[in-house]
Design a protein around this motif. Structure first.
Motif, PDB file in Angstrom:
ATOM      1  N   THR A   1     -14.345  40.883  44.741  1.00 56.98           N
ATOM      2  CA  THR A   1     -15.683  40.343  44.601  1.00 56.98           C
ATOM      3  C   THR A   1     -15.670  38.837  44.735  1.00 56.98           C
ATOM      4  O   THR A   1     -15.394  37.784  44.031  1.00 56.98           O
ATOM      5  CB  THR A   1     -15.675  40.539  42.696  1.00 56.98           C
ATOM      6  OG1 THR A   1     -14.557  39.783  42.092  1.00 56.98           O
ATOM      7  CG2 THR A   1     -16.078  42.017  42.479  1.00 56.98           C
TER       8      THR A   1
ATOM      9  N   PHE B   1     -20.406  44.413  51.661  1.00 55.35           N
ATOM     10  CA  PHE B   1     -19.718  45.103  50.655  1.00 55.35           C
ATOM     11  C   PHE B   1     -18.700  45.938  50.880  1.00 55.35           C
ATOM     12  O   PHE B   1     -18.945  46.811  51.998  1.00 55.35           O
ATOM     13  CB  PHE B   1     -20.717  46.034  49.873  1.00 55.35           C
ATOM     14  CG  PHE B   1     -21.770  45.389  49.168  1.00 55.35           C
ATOM     15  CD1 PHE B   1     -21.474  44.688  48.053  1.00 55.35           C
ATOM     16  CD2 PHE B   1     -23.175  45.085  49.673  1.00 55.35           C
ATOM     17  CE1 PHE B   1     -22.445  43.909  47.257  1.00 55.35           C
ATOM     18  CE2 PHE B   1     -24.059  44.318  48.649  1.00 55.35           C
ATOM     19  CZ  PHE B   1     -23.765  43.778  47.713  1.00 55.35           C
ATOM     20  N   LYS B   2     -17.571  45.837  50.469  1.00 55.70           N
ATOM     21  CA  LYS B   2     -16.434  46.510  50.745  1.00 55.70           C
ATOM     22  C   LYS B   2     -16.374  47.907  50.201  1.00 55.70           C
ATOM     23  O   LYS B   2     -15.907  49.114  50.665  1.00 55.70           O
ATOM     24  CB  LYS B   2     -15.095  45.940  50.378  1.00 55.70           C
ATOM     25  CG  LYS B   2     -13.767  46.520  50.895  1.00 55.70           C
ATOM     26  CD  LYS B   2     -12.578  45.371  50.440  1.00 55.70           C
ATOM     27  CE  LYS B   2     -11.474  46.037  50.860  1.00 55.70           C
ATOM     28  NZ  LYS B   2     -10.304  45.383  50.288  1.00 55.70           N
ATOM     29  N   SER B   3     -16.895  47.885  48.746  1.00 61.52           N
ATOM     30  CA  SER B   3     -17.203  49.214  48.163  1.00 61.52           C
ATOM     31  C   SER B   3     -18.392  48.709  47.215  1.00 61.52           C
ATOM     32  O   SER B   3     -18.659  47.580  46.954  1.00 61.52           O
ATOM     33  CB  SER B   3     -16.068  49.603  47.280  1.00 61.52           C
ATOM     34  OG  SER B   3     -15.517  48.714  46.690  1.00 61.52           O
ATOM     35  N   GLU B   4     -18.861  49.887  46.457  1.00 65.56           N
ATOM     36  CA  GLU B   4     -20.175  49.689  45.630  1.00 65.56           C
ATOM     37  C   GLU B   4     -20.040  48.530  44.732  1.00 65.56           C
ATOM     38  O   GLU B   4     -18.918  48.144  43.913  1.00 65.56           O
ATOM     39  CB  GLU B   4     -19.850  50.713  44.792  1.00 65.56           C
ATOM     40  CG  GLU B   4     -21.119  50.853  43.622  1.00 65.56           C
ATOM     41  CD  GLU B   4     -22.629  51.049  44.032  1.00 65.56           C
ATOM     42  OE1 GLU B   4     -22.672  51.799  45.076  1.00 65.56           O
ATOM     43  OE2 GLU B   4     -23.438  50.497  43.642  1.00 65.56           O
ATOM     44  N   GLY B   5     -20.656  47.476  44.892  1.00 66.75           N
ATOM     45  CA  GLY B   5     -20.914  45.924  44.163  1.00 66.75           C
ATOM     46  C   GLY B   5     -19.823  45.126  44.382  1.00 66.75           C
ATOM     47  O   GLY B   5     -19.855  44.031  43.899  1.00 66.75           O
ATOM     48  N   ASN B   6     -18.857  45.574  45.456  1.00 62.77           N
ATOM     49  CA  ASN B   6     -17.710  44.423  45.608  1.00 62.77           C
ATOM     50  C   ASN B   6     -17.598  43.866  47.120  1.00 62.77           C
ATOM     51  O   ASN B   6     -17.633  44.657  48.165  1.00 62.77           O
ATOM     52  CB  ASN B   6     -16.363  45.125  45.462  1.00 62.77           C
ATOM     53  CG  ASN B   6     -16.147  45.785  44.167  1.00 62.77           C
ATOM     54  OD1 ASN B   6     -16.448  45.191  43.224  1.00 62.77           O
ATOM     55  ND2 ASN B   6     -15.695  47.057  43.948  1.00 62.77           N
ATOM     56  N   ASP B   7     -18.073  42.440  47.071  1.00 64.83           N
ATOM     57  CA  ASP B   7     -18.403  41.908  48.247  1.00 64.83           C
ATOM     58  C   ASP B   7     -17.083  41.457  48.645  1.00 64.83           C
ATOM     59  O   ASP B   7     -16.431  40.586  47.984  1.00 64.83           O
ATOM     60  CB  ASP B   7     -19.479  40.831  48.529  1.00 64.83           C
ATOM     61  CG  ASP B   7     -19.156  39.909  47.152  1.00 64.83           C
ATOM     62  OD1 ASP B   7     -18.799  40.318  45.993  1.00 64.83           O
ATOM     63  OD2 ASP B   7     -19.251  38.657  47.365  1.00 64.83           O
TER      64      ASP B   7
ATOM     65  N   GLU C   1     -26.533  40.064  41.924  1.00 58.84           N
ATOM     66  CA  GLU C   1     -26.385  41.707  41.333  1.00 58.84           C
ATOM     67  C   GLU C   1     -27.840  42.582  41.556  1.00 58.84           C
ATOM     68  O   GLU C   1     -27.643  43.734  41.609  1.00 58.84           O
ATOM     69  CB  GLU C   1     -25.978  41.560  39.896  1.00 58.84           C
ATOM     70  CG  GLU C   1     -24.663  41.371  39.693  1.00 58.84           C
ATOM     71  CD  GLU C   1     -23.766  41.698  38.362  1.00 58.84           C
ATOM     72  OE1 GLU C   1     -22.686  42.064  38.542  1.00 58.84           O
ATOM     73  OE2 GLU C   1     -24.538  41.626  37.204  1.00 58.84           O
TER      74      GLU C   1
ATOM     75  N   HIS D   1     -29.648  42.059  43.922  1.00 59.13           N
ATOM     76  CA  HIS D   1     -30.034  42.185  45.236  1.00 59.13           C
ATOM     77  C   HIS D   1     -31.271  41.585  45.646  1.00 59.13           C
ATOM     78  O   HIS D   1     -32.209  41.957  46.473  1.00 59.13           O
ATOM     79  CB  HIS D   1     -30.039  43.597  45.940  1.00 59.13           C
ATOM     80  CG  HIS D   1     -28.712  44.179  45.900  1.00 59.13           C
ATOM     81  ND1 HIS D   1     -28.234  45.210  46.668  1.00 59.13           N
ATOM     82  CD2 HIS D   1     -27.466  44.079  45.235  1.00 59.13           C
ATOM     83  CE1 HIS D   1     -27.077  45.486  46.590  1.00 59.13           C
ATOM     84  NE2 HIS D   1     -26.590  44.727  45.657  1.00 59.13           N
TER      85      HIS D   1
ATOM     86  N   GLU E   1     -27.490  43.451  53.762  1.00 56.36           N
ATOM     87  CA  GLU E   1     -26.167  43.743  54.130  1.00 56.36           C
ATOM     88  C   GLU E   1     -25.897  43.528  55.719  1.00 56.36           C
ATOM     89  O   GLU E   1     -26.811  43.777  56.376  1.00 56.36           O
ATOM     90  CB  GLU E   1     -26.124  45.279  53.467  1.00 56.36           C
ATOM     91  CG  GLU E   1     -25.859  45.101  51.928  1.00 56.36           C
ATOM     92  CD  GLU E   1     -25.338  46.635  51.493  1.00 56.36           C
ATOM     93  OE1 GLU E   1     -24.558  47.029  52.217  1.00 56.36           O
ATOM     94  OE2 GLU E   1     -26.501  47.125  50.679  1.00 56.36           O
TER      95      GLU E   1
END
Ligand code: C2G
Length: 437
Positions: free
Chosen positions: A286, A316-322, A429, A431, A436
């Protein structure tokens, strides 16, 4: 005429100092007293000096023993002073025996017996130390923080609330309160340092403030502005300090840099660009939460919090995690950007561009001890270095204690800046204006 010189900090001038000055004076006909400047004390590790230079000078003056008072500002100055004033005798207390023998080349050196049973440290320590509990699971950070309280008068870490006690240092394991129950810790301390997950901050801070405990909390304080505002209001109502912990703000070099900018050294600031990255390879990355507050700090402190717009560009690497986020800001007369990443590496520098020149802080700028002011005409360039100990944590703790004990606001981070940082987290959070990649 026989000239004598002596030096000291003279914090809370006491009987021991006065006796020293009397005997120093008796060694000759004219006494010069060098009082240490705040910066010089900081460099030599005395960060707990409570009185200002002016107060300390006034106290020495009031003894009526000094014929001349000078300020000691740099290492090696004693040699310059001895030559400049034609000094015959240098004297200091016996706690320094041997340390100033190198001055024998220039004058006589006399070590006078120190007065036992009294010292500035004891006077400072007589004021009851505030107790502090620390909250968090990250062993490296907790160990680093806990080590710093020995450098700061007036506060003592006495307990920890954690779910990860096995990984903590032996010193932490030996604290008198070890618990995984936050309430148990809160009941027994005057203040807490919180380094838990940001989503836990709100409840933990609220509980602490409601019990009248002071809070030092890692950034971001909360993930939205409304909650942060509510907590500041609660702190005020309860007469407590709520302080955001971004240690860079307390680094001498960083705070001097801000002052230089405010005094117009680089003209009008037109852009601020800050980069903070690491390749930590965390499963859950994050970047904006971990690095964002730090990178945003110089922007909000230099350009203010009233930007016209901002735009996020994120991977984003995964949901919600940049693992990468860039924010571009538009101000009425300036622009700014931050680049934060955990999984992408870039030069971690800070560049502040102005109409007369620019400031360059090399990587890693957030551990600032050095910066340069650069101009078109390179002969005008200036380099600045200020010692940074303990990554700034000890200075942050000094400011925290000062805010509490002196009842005045010694925070280096304005509440407005803290609120703006929370708002930046909130918009991310949600957006808001986020693209992206
Ligand atoms: N002193 C003393 N008895 C005490 C306390 C202090 O005789 N109980 C003496 C010290 O030895 C020193 C002077 O009083 O000569 C000032 O003490 P401080 O304010 O503690 O200053 P210090 O850190 O010793 O600075 O460049 C700085 C000087 O070298 C000394």
């Amino acid at each position: 005429m026989r000239k004598v010189i002596t030096y000291g900090t003279y914090d809370f001038l006491h009987y021991g100092h006065i006796r020293l000055l009397e005997r120093a004076k008796a060694l000759g006909d004219y006494l010069i007293v060098g009082v240490t400047a705040d910066d010089f004390d900081k460099v030599r590790g005395k960060i707990n000096v409570q009185q200002t230079l002016v107060e300390r000078i006034e106290a020495v003056k009031a003894t009526g023993l000094a014929d001349k008072i000078i300020v000691e500002e740099y290492e090696g100055q004693k040699i310059d002073d001895i030559k400049r004033y034609g000094v015959d005798v240098f004297t200091v207390g016996s706690d320094w025996v041997g340390k100033f023998d190198y001055l024998k080349e220039y004058c006589e050196v006399v070590y006078l017996e120190r007065t036992e049973g009294i010292s500035s440290s004891e006077i400072r320590a007589q004021k009851r130390a505030l107790s502090m509990g620390i909250v968090g699971d990250d062993a490296i950070s907790m160990n680093k923080f806990q080590k710093e309280d020995i450098y700061v008068n007036g506060i003592e870490i006495i307990g920890i609330c954690t779910n990860n006690i096995e990984k903590m240092s032996d010193k932490i394991k030996n604290l008198s309160i070890i618990t995984d129950d936050y309430k148990t810790l809160l009941d027994k301390v005057d203040s807490v340092y919180i380094y838990s997950k940001p989503e836990e901050h709100y409840e933990q801070i609220k509980m602490a403030l409601n019990q009248g405990k002071h809070v030092l909390c890692e950034s971001p304080i909360t993930m939205n502005k409304k909650q942060c505002k509510e907590l500041f209001d609660l702190a005020e109502e309860k007469g407590c300090i709520l302080m955001e912990a971004i240690r860079t703000a307390y680094a001498t070099a960083y705070s001097r840099l801000l002052l230089l900018i405010k005094s117009g050294r680089i003209g009008n600031v037109v852009s601020v660009d800050a980069t903070c990255t690491s390749l930590r390879n965390n499963e859950v990355t994050t970047s904006l939460v971990n690095w964002g507050p730090l990178a945003l700090l110089p922007i909000y402190q230099i350009l203010g919090c009233n930007y016209k717009s901002k735009r996020y560009i994120t991977h984003f690497k995964s949901e919600g995690n940049d693992d990468f986020t860039k924010i571009d800001f538009l101000y009425p007369n300036a622009t700014a950007s931050i680049k934060v990443a955990e999984g992408v590496k870039a030069e971690g520098e800070l560049v502040i561009a102005g109409t007369k020149g620019y400031i360059y802080v090399p990587a890693p700028w957030w551990k600032t001890d050095y910066f340069e002011v650069r101009y078109e005409n390179q002969t005008l360039n200036r380099r600045y270095f200020y010692q940074l100990d303990g990554e700034g944590i000890r200075y942050e703790l000094v400011a925290f204690v000062r805010s509490i004990t002196e009842g005045k606001n010694a925070k280096y981070i304005d509440d407005k800046v803290t609120l703006a940082i929370c708002k930046t987290m909130e918009d991310f959070e949600n957006h808001v204006n986020l693209s992206e990649i």
